[in-house]
Design an enzyme around this catalytic site. Structure first.
Site, PDB file in Angstrom:
ATOM      1  N   GLU A   1       0.839  -1.188   0.000  1.00 31.33           N
ATOM      2  CA  GLU A   1       0.000   0.000   0.000  1.00 31.33           C
ATOM      3  C   GLU A   1       0.880   1.245   0.000  1.00 31.33           C
ATOM      4  O   GLU A   1       2.003   1.231   0.523  1.00 31.33           O
ATOM      5  CB  GLU A   1      -0.866   0.062   1.272  1.00 31.33           C
TER       6      GLU A   1
ATOM      7  N   ARG B   1     -13.289  -9.997  15.347  1.00 33.65           N
ATOM      8  CA  ARG B   1     -13.121 -10.567  16.689  1.00 33.65           C
ATOM      9  C   ARG B   1     -13.204  -9.436  17.709  1.00 33.65           C
ATOM     10  O   ARG B   1     -13.344  -8.265  17.351  1.00 33.65           O
ATOM     11  CB  ARG B   1     -11.746 -11.237  16.797  1.00 33.65           C
TER      12      ARG B   1
END
Length: 473
Positions: A200, A292
């Site tokens: 990125e 999560r």
């Protein structure tokens, strides 16, 4: 129908956090532990505890062993916490196939959102901005070099799977790229069993902003506001605050809707976190989702009065969310400091040893999520997080002052910890003024100049270690 017994497939402070939530819901708990961690307080606090192995780590990663144990003891659900198997789609599928409820999203969602490349593609499809990056994983050095020369340095090498800063490298030249690709791949494979990487464009000096999501199986999706996790070392979070000091109400609403849009696009259910980078000009970019519970969920709980772990359990049991988006209000400020067994002045070197004295702080607005006590031996095999100190206040200034006072009160001897370093950060004028981003530690080297008073028992340990090192020469 609510669960009767939950097997907690984790250890340390997050295991304690889950056990506490279960106790309030009148649900029996079963803990798992290794021989090296048999004295963990969570082992004593669970209703039942079972040794898993072999070794200190393998038992926590053995899917068949954990699910088989849950079946034998009559558990009807498994909570994975964070780390270990929490983002393993195969484990969630095995639970499902064995008639066991996995307290988390579906295996399909974990598979999709646990892969950063696929998550980026999904965000782009629903119109959420993403950081410019490779279309998929990079398969060779030539492809990586071509992309970097097109977008320009600096860039970030990132692992396709997992998180926690593992496999992540910032590179600023062709030479650095070549030398770091192989290292990042090895680290990613060792941590996640997947060595694939993508690249990125590096956003310089951003804020790391994340939004907490709750979604049930009845189509309800809400967000609980944001956390600013910009104070990091080696791309791993050290201090988290809620709410952000820089988000306007308009930007909060816009980013919250973006987070919800991504969750809806994958039929998400349970708790999750959408992570963004916010650049100095106020532009935000989605970077990944954590399907999560997060280490830093506590600060959101403090400013919303919503128990996120309890919500996880209720959602997994099929119950609808009890709150709507309009019911969510952010009150005051909260800060979480991670109390790690690390030597901040020695590049955050992990430290082990026996806790010789322990006294946690208290008072109004102070919370401790921990799993250590006097005479506890800090193992060398796990993450160095000993406890999380969380404080809440009506104003930002009050909250920072309360955290500083709490860190001063905190007594934890026998191993080096981040406590004196965190206290020094609370004293830094730029931090108190809210002037920080992900480069904060690098741009404030004076933070590492702090006093560290050795107590007599600590001095004995230090002298013994020095003598042992000398004799070993």
């Amino acid at each position: 129908m609510m669960f009767k017994k939950i097997l907690v497939a984790n250890r340390g402070e997050i295991a304690m956090r889950i056990i506490r939530a279960c106790r309030e819901l009148n649900i029996a708990t079963a803990a798992i532990y290794s021989e090296q961690d048999s004295t963990g307080i969570y082992v004593k606090k669970a209703d039942e505890a079972y040794l898993v192995g072999p070794g200190p780590v393998q038992g926590f990663l053995d899917m068949q062993q954990i699910v088989g144990l849950a079946q034998r003891i009559g558990a009807d659900a498994i909570h994975p916490g964070y780390g270990f198997l929490s983002e393993n789609a195969q484990f969630a599928h095995l639970c499902q196939a064995s008639g066991m409820t996995f307290i988390g999203p579906s295996p399909q969602t974990i598979h999709l959102m646990g892969n950063k490349i696929k998550a980026r593609e999904l965000a782009k499809r629903v119109g959420v901005p993403i950081v410019p990056g490779t279309d998929g994983s990079v398969v060779g050095g030539d492809e990586a070099l071509a992309f970097c020369r097109t977008v320009g340095y600096p860039v970030m090498i990132k692992a396709t799977a997992g998180g926690g800063g593992r496999g992540l490298r910032v590179v600023r030249s062709d030479d650095e790229l070549t030398s770091n690709m192989e290292t990042s791949a090895r680290e990613a494979f060792a941590s996640f069993g997947d060595g694939s990487l993508f690249i990125e464009k590096y956003i310089d000096r951003p804020h790391h902003i994340e939004f907490q999501i709750l979604a049930d199986r009845h189509g309800n999706v809400i967000h609980l506001g944001e956390r600013d996790c910009s104070v990091q070392r080696r791309h791993q979070k050290l201090i988290e605050i809620a709410p952000s000091l820089i988000l306007t109400p308009r930007l909060r609403a816009e980013m919250g809707e973006a987070a919800i849009a991504i969750a809806r696009a994958v039929d998400y259910d349970n708790a999750g976190t959408m992570e963004f980078l916010l650049d100095p000009e106020g532009h935000y970019y989605f970077i990944e989702m954590n399907p999560r519970i997060q280490v830093e969920h506590t600060v959101t709980e403090q400013i919303t009065a919503i128990d996120i772990v309890r919500s996880q359990i209720s959602i997994a049991a099929g119950q609808p969310l009890e709150i709507r988006q309009e019911d969510v209000t952010l009150q005051g400020h909260a800060i979480q400091c991670r109390i790690n067994a690390e030597d901040a002045r020695n590049n955050f070197r992990p430290c082990t040893g026996t806790i010789t004295a322990y006294l946690s702080p208290g008072g109004i607005g102070v919370r401790i999520d921990g799993a250590v006590y006097k005479d506890y031996t800090v193992p060398a095999y796990y993450d160095g997080l000993l406890a999380k100190l969380i404080v809440r206040g009506r104003t930002w200034d009050e909250t920072v002052s309360r955290m500083h006072r709490s860190l001063e009160e905190y007594v934890l001897r026998g191993v080096k910890t981040t406590i004196p370093f965190l206290k020094r950060i609370m004293e830094e004028p730029d931090f108190r003024a809210g002037r920080f981003d992900t480069s904060f530690l690098e741009t404030h080297p004076d933070l590492f100049n702090y006093n560290e008073t050795l107590e007599p028992e600590d001095l004995v340990v230090a002298i013994s270690a020095a003598i042992a090192a000398y004799e070993g020469l």
